[in-house]
Design a protein around this motif. Structure first.
Motif, PDB file in Angstrom:
ATOM      1  N   GLY A 153     -45.244  33.520  24.879  1.00 54.60           N
ATOM      2  CA  GLY A 153     -44.133  32.603  25.112  1.00 54.60           C
ATOM      3  C   GLY A 153     -43.098  32.657  24.001  1.00 54.60           C
ATOM      4  O   GLY A 153     -41.890  32.527  24.253  1.00 54.60           O
ATOM      5  N   MET A 154     -43.569  32.859  22.779  1.00 51.39           N
ATOM      6  CA  MET A 154     -42.629  32.980  21.664  1.00 51.39           C
ATOM      7  C   MET A 154     -41.757  34.214  21.807  1.00 51.39           C
ATOM      8  O   MET A 154     -40.554  34.173  21.471  1.00 51.39           O
ATOM      9  CB  MET A 154     -43.401  33.028  20.349  1.00 51.39           C
ATOM     10  N   LEU A 155     -42.328  35.330  22.298  1.00 47.96           N
ATOM     11  CA  LEU A 155     -41.513  36.523  22.500  1.00 47.96           C
ATOM     12  C   LEU A 155     -40.408  36.265  23.513  1.00 47.96           C
ATOM     13  O   LEU A 155     -39.255  36.671  23.324  1.00 47.96           O
ATOM     14  CB  LEU A 155     -42.407  37.675  22.955  1.00 47.96           C
ATOM     15  N   ARG A 194     -31.903  34.416  20.890  1.00 46.05           N
ATOM     16  CA  ARG A 194     -31.321  35.368  19.956  1.00 46.05           C
ATOM     17  C   ARG A 194     -29.849  35.069  19.677  1.00 46.05           C
ATOM     18  O   ARG A 194     -29.411  35.054  18.529  1.00 46.05           O
ATOM     19  CB  ARG A 194     -31.494  36.778  20.503  1.00 46.05           C
ATOM     20  N   PHE A 231     -49.386  31.547  23.648  1.00 45.65           N
ATOM     21  CA  PHE A 231     -48.244  31.008  22.913  1.00 45.65           C
ATOM     22  C   PHE A 231     -47.407  32.110  22.279  1.00 45.65           C
ATOM     23  O   PHE A 231     -46.176  32.008  22.214  1.00 45.65           O
ATOM     24  CB  PHE A 231     -48.731  30.037  21.833  1.00 45.65           C
ATOM     25  N   LEU A 232     -48.063  33.181  21.799  1.00 47.07           N
ATOM     26  CA  LEU A 232     -47.306  34.290  21.224  1.00 47.07           C
ATOM     27  C   LEU A 232     -46.439  34.975  22.266  1.00 47.07           C
ATOM     28  O   LEU A 232     -45.285  35.343  21.991  1.00 47.07           O
ATOM     29  CB  LEU A 232     -48.274  35.300  20.602  1.00 47.07           C
ATOM     30  N   ALA A 267     -53.747  31.027  21.705  1.00 42.14           N
ATOM     31  CA  ALA A 267     -52.747  31.521  20.750  1.00 42.14           C
ATOM     32  C   ALA A 267     -52.015  32.728  21.308  1.00 42.14           C
ATOM     33  O   ALA A 267     -50.795  32.892  21.088  1.00 42.14           O
ATOM     34  CB  ALA A 267     -53.424  31.875  19.426  1.00 42.14           C
ATOM     35  N   SER A 308     -39.154  33.342  24.204  1.00 46.16           N
ATOM     36  CA  SER A 308     -38.201  32.406  23.595  1.00 46.16           C
ATOM     37  C   SER A 308     -37.294  33.102  22.591  1.00 46.16           C
ATOM     38  O   SER A 308     -36.108  32.765  22.472  1.00 46.16           O
ATOM     39  CB  SER A 308     -38.970  31.274  22.904  1.00 46.16           C
ATOM     40  N   LEU A 309     -37.851  34.086  21.878  1.00 47.89           N
ATOM     41  CA  LEU A 309     -37.020  34.806  20.920  1.00 47.89           C
ATOM     42  C   LEU A 309     -35.888  35.550  21.615  1.00 47.89           C
ATOM     43  O   LEU A 309     -34.754  35.592  21.105  1.00 47.89           O
ATOM     44  CB  LEU A 309     -37.883  35.792  20.121  1.00 47.89           C
TER      45      LEU A 309
END
Length: 676
Positions: free
Chosen positions: A272-274, A281, A269-270, A266, A276-277
């Motif tokens: 990676g989410m940062l 944007r 993935f977090l 997890a 991706s954000l």
């Protein structure tokens, strides 16, 4: 204005980047904290999970024992109410579709019916019942207490654990289910239950893999311990009677590596989410702007749909309804779910007009409606018919391809009803006008000709008697004949005047002193003092332009009506006639009041209508003629209650003739007084 967008600033990108860095630092701190907290949290979570599993087992055991009690209650009812051939144990076991404990072999060791009033020594009930009763005194005491409990508390009860002859405990308990017939205790249905067998049958395989379950009674083990009691949990079986518990203990330790692995995954993935954000944007901002515009358009369209009372309906080229608004649903009484997707015939079409509406429906699908729209009839769900006006417009896509038609449906039922009512009222008004005219002519002739014809008849009879007696001279004959000629001329004038008034509403206006006319009329209505009619005036002349005959008829009608009702009052019959003038308003006022019962508020609305009368046998034309005469003279008449005499008070306002420039200002004065 409806778009909820934020203003753009040059430093927005830097501020967003700072927020992302702060989020990353917060995430790292949270990860460190969670790693330190993980060990303690996992231990507490394992304890909570084990307690939850034990509680589930407790509820499951209680449920199945309650089900067993219900099964025994069915057998008890069969034992009492069934026939003799259905009372054998074999037949009962076949008939009852019992629960898990009843169907599991080895759980119910013995069962049978024990009627009320029989001692255990009598060889009745299950065979094991006598054996356990006689095996040990504690068994007999527990079984007797169970029977008393079922009879006294009217509920099921348990007894056990049963003891052998040497005092050792077994895993057997007895269950007694009472049966009452019309409030009377009939007996108990008994069953011997093996708790060890019951617990093994109730514990599922997935639960037994990770837990050991053993039976505990009064802190004395009924089975050898299978696990350490350090992490054990006791669940009460809640059986009425014995204190029995299930001790649940975990087997082995659960590995803790799996939550940590998932936590690391997890975390990856977090991160990676940062990333991706940051990358998404710009696209996110654009999507927000588009969404804001779309929401603004939807909000505007929704507000417009909710504000209009016109029904909106959209359908495709095949006549299937695609959309209806709430106003249309309220108009026809059907919800949107009952209309969407429907094709002809529509549920809101009247059954007797289905064929005609089908043809109109086909024409609308092909070519729409013309500029003036189409008037149709819809049927509300309650059965009420509605007149509607429909306008159609093409429903097209952004490419110009026509998908169907958009309809605006306007409810014109009130307009149609108003038109029909107006037509009907016009017809009634014309008929009433004709009847009123005929009634006015007849009533006026009857009132006006009564006096001259009566006087003429009196003169003729008197003259004939004197001629027959020979006691009249020639010089006395001439005035009598002249008087008779004037009366005949007066009667003819009355007929001509009333005929002209009824046909053309033309008046023969004269400059009259209304006070003098009033005195003359009251003097000619027999003895005014005897009839208790009093005149109140200031002995001043009041001049108006009016038709003398119609004015006399107006006064006669009002005075006769007042005298009629004055004699029906509670006290002495009195009639008061007042005459005054208001020169500031340019109006003469005639008041006729009586001491009768007066006019009620309900009758006051219709009292001046033609053919409305409260007199027995009255024609209902007298006051209607008075109103017509007053309105013909550009005046008005009202009725109320007189404060002195307590009866009806009729007030007539007529324009004065001596007010300067009365012709130009009279309409304004009459409007100020409420005169139509």
């Amino acid at each position: 204005m409806l778009q909820q967008t934020l203003p753009r600033h040059a430093s927005r990108n830097r501020r967003t980047l700072l927020w992302l860095l702060g989020l990353l630092l917060l995430l790292v701190g949270a990860v460190v904290t969670l790693v330190l907290y993980l060990n303690n949290f996992e231990a507490e979570e394992e304890t909570r999970r084990r307690a939850a599993d034990a509680q589930w087992l407790e509820q499951s055991v209680q449920f199945h024992f309650r089900r067993l009690e219900d099964d025994l209650l069915v057998l008890a009812r069969q034992s009492v109410l069934g026939d003799a051939s259905a009372r054998s144990k074999k037949a009962k076991s076949v008939e009852v579709q019992g629960g898990l404990l009843w169907r599991e072999p080895g759980v119910v060791l013995s069962h049978g019916w024990l009627a009320a009033g029989l001692s255990p020594d009598a060889r009745v009930g299950p065979q094991r019942w006598q054996l356990d009763w006689a095996a040990h005194p504690a068994n007999a005491q527990a079984l007797a207490t169970m029977q008393d409990t079922t009879r006294g508390l009217r509920r099921s009860a348990y007894a056990g654990l049963m003891q052998q002859a040497d005092g050792s405990l077994t895993d057997v308990v007895w269950l007694a289910v009472p049966f009452f017939d019309r409030g009377q205790f009939v007996g108990n249905y008994l069953a011997a239950v093996s708790l060890e067998r019951a617990v093994r049958s109730l514990v599922p395989a997935w639960f037994a893999q990770n837990h050991s379950v053993r039976l505990v009674a009064d802190d004395i083990d009924a089975a050898p311990a299978q696990a350490s009691a350090a992490h054990s949990y006791r669940a009460s079986m809640n059986l009425p009677g014995p204190d029995l518990f299930l001790e649940v203990a975990p087997i082995g330790e659960q590995p803790t590596t799996v939550p940590r692995i998932f936590f690391l995954v997890a975390l990856l993935f977090l991160l990676g989410m940062l990333i991706s954000l940051v990358a998404l944007r710009r696209d996110f901002v654009k999507r927000q702007q588009v969404q804001a515009r779309l929401q603004a358009e939807v909000a505007l369209r929704t507000a417009m749909e909710n504000s209009v009372t016109i029904g909106l309906r959209a359908w495709d080229q095949h006549g299937k309804i695609l959309y209806v608004n709430q106003a249309f649903c309220n108009m026809v009484g059907y919800p949107a779910t009952a209309l969407l997707g429907k094709s002809a015939p529509m549920p809101y079409w009247p059954a007797d007009q289905a064929n005609e509406l089908q043809l109109v429906h086909r024409d609308i699908i092909v070519q729409g409606t013309q500029g003036d729209g189409v008037e149709l009839q819809f049927q509300h769900r309650s059965g009420k018919l509605l007149d509607v006006l429909i306008h159609e417009a093409p429903l097209t896509t952004v490419n110009g391809e026509q998908l169907g038609w958009m309809s605006s449906v306007l409810d014109i039922s009130e307009r149609k009803r108003a038109q029909r009512m107006a037509t009907l009222q016009q017809e009634k008004l014309e008929a009433s006008g004709r009847l009123v005219a005929v009634g006015e002519v007849a009533s006026t002739l009857a009132h006006e000709l009564n006096q001259p014809l009566g006087a003429l008849s009196s003169f003729a009879n008197g003259l004939l008697n004197r001629l027959r007696g020979g006691n009249i001279r020639l010089d006395e004959l001439e005035p009598v004949v002249a008087r008779m000629a004037r009366l005949a001329e007066r009667a003819g004038g009355v007929i001509q005047r009333v005929n002209a008034f009824a046909r053309r509403r033309e008046l023969s206006r004269q400059h009259l002193d209304v006070v003098a006319v009033l005195r003359r009329v009251l003097a000619s209505t027999a003895d005014a003092q005897t009839r208790q009619v009093s005149l109140v005036d200031n002995n001043q002349a009041i001049w108006i332009d009016a038709d003398e005959l119609l004015l006399e008829h107006l006064i006669n009608n009002l005075v006769d009506n007042a005298l009629h009702w004055a004699h029906r009052g509670p006290g002495l019959a009195q009639v008061r006639v007042e005459m005054a003038c208001d020169r500031s308003q340019g109006l003469a006022t005639l008041v006729v009041a009586d001491s009768g019962p007066g006019v009620t508020e309900e009758n006051g609305v219709n009292i001046f209508n033609a053919f409305f009368s409260t007199k027995e046998g009255g024609m209902g034309m007298g006051l209607a003629i008075c109103r017509s005469i007053v309105e013909a003279h550009h005046g008005r008449i009202e009725v109320g209650r007189d404060p002195e005499l307590g009866g009806a008070r009729f007030v007539v306002w007529l324009p004065l003739a001596e007010v300067p420039l009365i012709a130009p200002i009279l309409p304004t004065l009459l409007v100020a007084q409420g005169v139509p």
